[in-house]
Enzyme design. Structure first.
Site, short mmCIF file in Angstrom:
data_model
loop_
_atom_site.label_atom_id
_atom_site.label_comp_id
_atom_site.label_asym_id
_atom_site.label_seq_id
_atom_site.Cartn_x
_atom_site.Cartn_y
_atom_site.Cartn_z
N GLN A 295 -8.25 15.28 -8.01
CA GLN A 295 -9.67 15.34 -7.67
C GLN A 295 -9.91 16.16 -6.40
O GLN A 295 -10.73 17.08 -6.39
CB GLN A 295 -10.22 13.92 -7.46
CG GLN A 295 -11.73 13.90 -7.25
CD GLN A 295 -12.23 12.62 -6.57
OE1 GLN A 295 -11.45 11.83 -6.04
NE2 GLN A 295 -13.54 12.44 -6.55
N LYS B 147 0.21 4.20 2.71
CA LYS B 147 -0.54 5.09 3.61
C LYS B 147 -0.31 4.73 5.07
O LYS B 147 -0.19 5.60 5.93
CB LYS B 147 -2.04 5.06 3.27
CG LYS B 147 -2.39 5.79 1.97
CD LYS B 147 -2.06 7.28 2.05
CE LYS B 147 -2.39 8.05 0.78
NZ LYS B 147 -1.93 9.45 0.83
N TYR C 14 -0.84 0.75 -2.21
CA TYR C 14 -1.36 2.05 -1.76
C TYR C 14 -1.60 2.04 -0.25
O TYR C 14 -1.16 2.95 0.47
CB TYR C 14 -2.66 2.32 -2.52
CG TYR C 14 -3.39 3.58 -2.14
CD1 TYR C 14 -2.80 4.82 -2.30
CD2 TYR C 14 -4.69 3.53 -1.63
CE1 TYR C 14 -3.49 5.98 -1.97
CE2 TYR C 14 -5.38 4.67 -1.31
CZ TYR C 14 -4.78 5.89 -1.47
OH TYR C 14 -5.47 7.04 -1.15
N1 SER Z 1 -10.28 6.33 -3.27
C1 SER Z 1 -9.10 5.56 -2.96
C2 SER Z 1 -8.93 4.43 -3.89
O1 SER Z 1 -9.92 3.90 -4.32
C3 SER Z 1 -9.18 5.05 -1.55
O2 SER Z 1 -8.60 5.97 -0.68
O3 SER Z 1 -7.84 4.04 -4.16
#
Ligand code: SER
Length: 312
Positions: free
Chosen positions: A14, A148, A144
């Site tokens: 994206q 990060k 996630y």
């Molecule tokens: N857009 C991402 C997510 O929803 C957040 O950084 O995982």
């Protein structure tokens, strides 16, 4: 660094797609190499060189870097929050190994500059949710977010110990029409426009009053380009950047102005818990001070542009 050759890893995604196109427009098509594990859309594939590249393969990254004399790498490949919850080990491997490979190449002097995005997912339930500060408690609840946060610490380490020029922002939810996002919690704010035009209705996987920090793609690209070209303080910061924040009911209201018959229904699922652990809004005063960050797009303007372009 104006004529330096740039490599985008994760260019079919994206943000990667639009970042590649923007950099090609700003510089030359031949000085911006796109790469991804899969091919991207026609505009991306036809505007310049594309390399098939697995971001977890250091030898392959180094080969592409050397082949094209790359000096700047934008590492946009990542597994986002929702997919990462389903494949924790795979997410960790992709999100961490790709970063460490690129940081190592920078440490070895093979590349000169790195851009690597972090996310609002580094925050958790214990972070102050409103105008979440740059420096605060970071206890992420998702794989996630954990990856990060670890990545931010690795960037700080490589900058401090090896003087690696690495730059980073904590993207909020990014909204765009060219390439769909995949596997994120904030994806509802893109889906809603697609469904509003296609079906006149949307079933939202978040509750109506769940407020999240968001940003229109043009602002995200502007932040990235400006940060990479800014003179920054010596210590590494993954910058908070803010633009707009809204709830599903507020974005639905903005769509109603253009599609008066639009209907929204709320069926929160497991993603609700992820959203609730993230901030509602972000304090980006340090980015404003250090490199004059300022967003442009409001919710109203974004809705207008999204609907206009998706209609075509
Ligand atoms: N857009 C991402 C997510 O929803 C957040 O950084 O995982």
């Amino acid at each position: 660094m104006k004529n330096s050759i740039k490599l985008i890893i994760g260019a079919a995604g994206q943000i990667g797609t639009e970042l590649t196109l923007k950099l090609r427009e700003m510089h030359t098509n031949s000085s911006v190499i796109a790469s991804d594990i899969r091919e991207g859309n026609d505009e991306l594939m036809h505007s310049g060189t594309f390399e098939v590249l697995d971001a977890t393969d250091k030898i392959a990254i180094q080969a592409v870097v050397e082949k094209h004399h790359i000096s700047e790498v934008y590492l946009m490949a990542a597994m986002l929050s929702v997919t990462a919850e389903k494949h924790p080990k795979k997410a960790w491997d992709l999100n961490m190994n790709s970063l460490l490979h690129v940081l190592e190449l920078a440490k070895e002097g093979v590349i000169k500059k790195v851009f690597w995005p972090s996310s609002i997912a580094v925050f958790g339930n214990s972070s102050p949710p409103i105008y979440t500060p740059q420096k605060t408690i970071l206890e992420p609840t998702t794989v996630y977010g954990i990856s990060k946060l670890a990545g931010e610490n690795w960037c700080a380490y490589y900058k401090d110990k090896y003087n690696v020029d690495v730059r980073s922002v904590r993207y909020p939810g990014i909204i765009s029409w060219k390439t769909k996002p995949g596997g994120g919690t904030t994806d509802y704010a893109v889906e809603i426009y697609h469904k509003a035009l296609a079906d006149g209705s949307y079933e939202c996987f978040l509750a109506e009053n769940t407020r999240l920090p968001m940003m229109y793609m043009d602002d995200a690209i502007k932040a990235t380009v400006n940060l990479v070209n800014a003179d920054l303080p010596k210590t590494f910061t993954s910058y908070n950047i803010a633009a707009i924040d809204f709830t599903p009911s507020e974005i639905a209201k903005s769509i109603l102005k253009y599609i008066p018959a639009f209907k929204i229904k709320y069926s929160p699922d497991f993603r609700q818990k992820i959203a609730e652990s993230w901030p509602e809004s972000i304090d980006d005063s340090q980015a404003k001070r250090d490199w004059s960050w300022q967003h442009t797009f409001s919710l109203e303007r974004m809705t207008e542009v999204m609907l206009e372009n998706l209609k075509k």
